[in-house]
Design a protein around this motif. Sequence first.
Motif, PDB file in Angstrom:
ATOM      1  N   ASN A  50       0.827  -1.209   0.000  1.00  0.00           N
ATOM      2  CA  ASN A  50       0.000   0.000   0.000  1.00  0.00           C
ATOM      3  C   ASN A  50       0.858   1.254   0.000  1.00  0.00           C
ATOM      4  N   ARG A  51       1.845   1.286   0.892  1.00  0.00           N
ATOM      5  CA  ARG A  51       2.723   2.454   1.016  1.00  0.00           C
ATOM      6  C   ARG A  51       3.460   2.750  -0.279  1.00  0.00           C
ATOM      7  N   SER A  52       3.745   1.716  -1.017  1.00  0.00           N
ATOM      8  CA  SER A  52       4.458   1.877  -2.288  1.00  0.00           C
ATOM      9  C   SER A  52       3.524   2.239  -3.442  1.00  0.00           C
ATOM     10  N   GLY A  53       2.236   2.313  -3.165  1.00  0.00           N
ATOM     11  CA  GLY A  53       1.273   2.675  -4.203  1.00  0.00           C
ATOM     12  C   GLY A  53       0.995   1.563  -5.200  1.00  0.00           C
ATOM     13  N   LEU A  54       1.210   0.318  -4.787  1.00  0.00           N
ATOM     14  CA  LEU A  54       1.007  -0.806  -5.693  1.00  0.00           C
ATOM     15  C   LEU A  54      -0.359  -1.456  -5.557  1.00  0.00           C
ATOM     16  N   LEU A  55      -1.027  -1.216  -4.435  1.00  0.00           N
ATOM     17  CA  LEU A  55      -2.330  -1.820  -4.154  1.00  0.00           C
ATOM     18  C   LEU A  55      -3.392  -0.766  -3.916  1.00  0.00           C
ATOM     19  N   ILE A  56      -4.626  -1.139  -4.204  1.00  0.00           N
ATOM     20  CA  ILE A  56      -5.796  -0.347  -3.822  1.00  0.00           C
ATOM     21  C   ILE A  56      -6.637  -1.234  -2.920  1.00  0.00           C
ATOM     22  N   THR A  57      -7.073  -0.669  -1.814  1.00  0.00           N
ATOM     23  CA  THR A  57      -7.849  -1.413  -0.830  1.00  0.00           C
ATOM     24  C   THR A  57      -9.274  -0.905  -0.813  1.00  0.00           C
ATOM     25  N   ASN A  58     -10.221  -1.826  -0.714  1.00  0.00           N
ATOM     26  CA  ASN A  58     -11.626  -1.462  -0.589  1.00  0.00           C
ATOM     27  C   ASN A  58     -12.204  -2.269   0.568  1.00  0.00           C
ATOM     28  N   ARG A  59     -12.717  -1.585   1.559  1.00  0.00           N
ATOM     29  CA  ARG A  59     -13.279  -2.266   2.725  1.00  0.00           C
ATOM     30  C   ARG A  59     -14.767  -2.524   2.514  1.00  0.00           C
ATOM     31  N   GLY A  60     -15.295  -3.437   3.294  1.00  0.00           N
ATOM     32  CA  GLY A  60     -16.729  -3.682   3.251  1.00  0.00           C
ATOM     33  C   GLY A  60     -17.088  -4.998   2.609  1.00  0.00           C
ATOM     34  N   HIS A  61     -18.387  -5.150   2.367  1.00  0.00           N
ATOM     35  CA  HIS A  61     -18.959  -6.404   1.861  1.00  0.00           C
ATOM     36  C   HIS A  61     -18.290  -6.895   0.575  1.00  0.00           C
ATOM     37  N   MET A  62     -18.121  -6.033  -0.391  1.00  0.00           N
ATOM     38  CA  MET A  62     -17.500  -6.413  -1.661  1.00  0.00           C
ATOM     39  C   MET A  62     -16.048  -5.937  -1.710  1.00  0.00           C
ATOM     40  N   GLY A  63     -15.439  -5.818  -0.555  1.00  0.00           N
ATOM     41  CA  GLY A  63     -14.084  -5.296  -0.456  1.00  0.00           C
ATOM     42  C   GLY A  63     -13.027  -6.301  -0.856  1.00  0.00           C
ATOM     43  N   GLY A  64     -11.817  -5.848  -0.753  1.00  0.00           N
ATOM     44  CA  GLY A  64     -10.677  -6.682  -1.090  1.00  0.00           C
ATOM     45  C   GLY A  64      -9.540  -5.816  -1.581  1.00  0.00           C
ATOM     46  N   TYR A  65      -8.730  -6.403  -2.435  1.00  0.00           N
ATOM     47  CA  TYR A  65      -7.526  -5.742  -2.931  1.00  0.00           C
ATOM     48  C   TYR A  65      -7.439  -5.895  -4.438  1.00  0.00           C
ATOM     49  N   LYS A  66      -6.854  -4.874  -5.065  1.00  0.00           N
ATOM     50  CA  LYS A  66      -6.559  -4.981  -6.487  1.00  0.00           C
ATOM     51  C   LYS A  66      -5.313  -4.161  -6.779  1.00  0.00           C
ATOM     52  N   LEU A  67      -4.721  -4.425  -7.922  1.00  0.00           N
ATOM     53  CA  LEU A  67      -3.532  -3.697  -8.322  1.00  0.00           C
ATOM     54  C   LEU A  67      -3.874  -2.235  -8.588  1.00  0.00           C
ATOM     55  N   ALA A  68      -2.974  -1.354  -8.223  1.00  0.00           N
ATOM     56  CA  ALA A  68      -3.181   0.076  -8.448  1.00  0.00           C
ATOM     57  C   ALA A  68      -2.969   0.447  -9.926  1.00  0.00           C
ATOM     58  N   ARG A  69      -2.215  -0.387 -10.637  1.00  0.00           N
ATOM     59  CA  ARG A  69      -1.975  -0.174 -12.068  1.00  0.00           C
ATOM     60  C   ARG A  69      -2.122  -1.508 -12.787  1.00  0.00           C
ATOM     61  N   GLU A  70      -2.167  -1.461 -14.073  1.00  0.00           N
ATOM     62  CA  GLU A  70      -2.256  -2.692 -14.863  1.00  0.00           C
ATOM     63  C   GLU A  70      -1.019  -3.553 -14.643  1.00  0.00           C
ATOM     64  N   PRO A  71      -1.160  -4.871 -14.749  1.00  0.00           N
ATOM     65  CA  PRO A  71      -0.017  -5.770 -14.544  1.00  0.00           C
ATOM     66  C   PRO A  71       1.193  -5.447 -15.422  1.00  0.00           C
ATOM     67  N   LYS A  72       0.942  -4.932 -16.614  1.00  0.00           N
ATOM     68  CA  LYS A  72       2.052  -4.597 -17.513  1.00  0.00           C
ATOM     69  C   LYS A  72       2.842  -3.376 -17.034  1.00  0.00           C
ATOM     70  N   ASP A  73       2.279  -2.640 -16.079  1.00  0.00           N
ATOM     71  CA  ASP A  73       2.912  -1.410 -15.604  1.00  0.00           C
ATOM     72  C   ASP A  73       3.549  -1.538 -14.218  1.00  0.00           C
ATOM     73  N   ILE A  74       3.587  -2.744 -13.673  1.00  0.00           N
ATOM     74  CA  ILE A  74       4.205  -2.964 -12.360  1.00  0.00           C
ATOM     75  C   ILE A  74       5.360  -3.943 -12.539  1.00  0.00           C
ATOM     76  N   THR A  75       6.557  -3.501 -12.152  1.00  0.00           N
ATOM     77  CA  THR A  75       7.737  -4.346 -12.312  1.00  0.00           C
ATOM     78  C   THR A  75       8.013  -5.161 -11.053  1.00  0.00           C
ATOM     79  N   VAL A  76       8.731  -6.234 -11.249  1.00  0.00           N
ATOM     80  CA  VAL A  76       9.162  -7.066 -10.126  1.00  0.00           C
ATOM     81  C   VAL A  76      10.030  -6.237  -9.181  1.00  0.00           C
ATOM     82  N   LYS A  77      10.833  -5.354  -9.735  1.00  0.00           N
ATOM     83  CA  LYS A  77      11.690  -4.490  -8.910  1.00  0.00           C
ATOM     84  C   LYS A  77      10.845  -3.683  -7.924  1.00  0.00           C
TER      85      LYS A  77
END
Length: 143
Positions: A50-77
């Motif tokens: 989260n601190r690195s800006g790689l995740l987006i968090t949504n709380r609640g009934h339909m909550g969970g986690y998703k990538l903050a950017r498309e998979p092609k835009d996030i590096t392993v580094k």
Amino acid sequence: MKISTRGRYSLRMMADLAQHYSEGYIALKDISARQNISKKYLEQIIPFLNRSGLLITNRGHMGGYKLAREPKDITVKEVIESAEGSLAPVSCMENEPNECPRCAECLTLPVYTGLYKVVNDYLSGITLQDIISGGNSADNYCI
């Protein structure tokens, strides 16, 4: 350099989210079950991502986690650094500019500088999309 369990599990979690990117928010229990990583451990990893800006968090009934950017835009580094901190092979290289008083006359610094460059270039050349697609630009990497 040795990647810790936190680094390895962070990358597995992010790859799992990349595989399910089109599904929206993913419950942590689902990631935990698919990756065979305890939910408790994943909860400890999330603040780093989260601190690195790689995740987006949504709380609640339909909550969970998703990538903050498309998979092609996030590096392993990015993922590994978020979990591990600096990838610098020696502590004197963690600051820019290098603040070591011996920096100018250090005969070994070029060795560590070269290693750092290779690691950064390699991990920057692989995205989450590459991982989930089964092929990546790292296959063509040559030193």
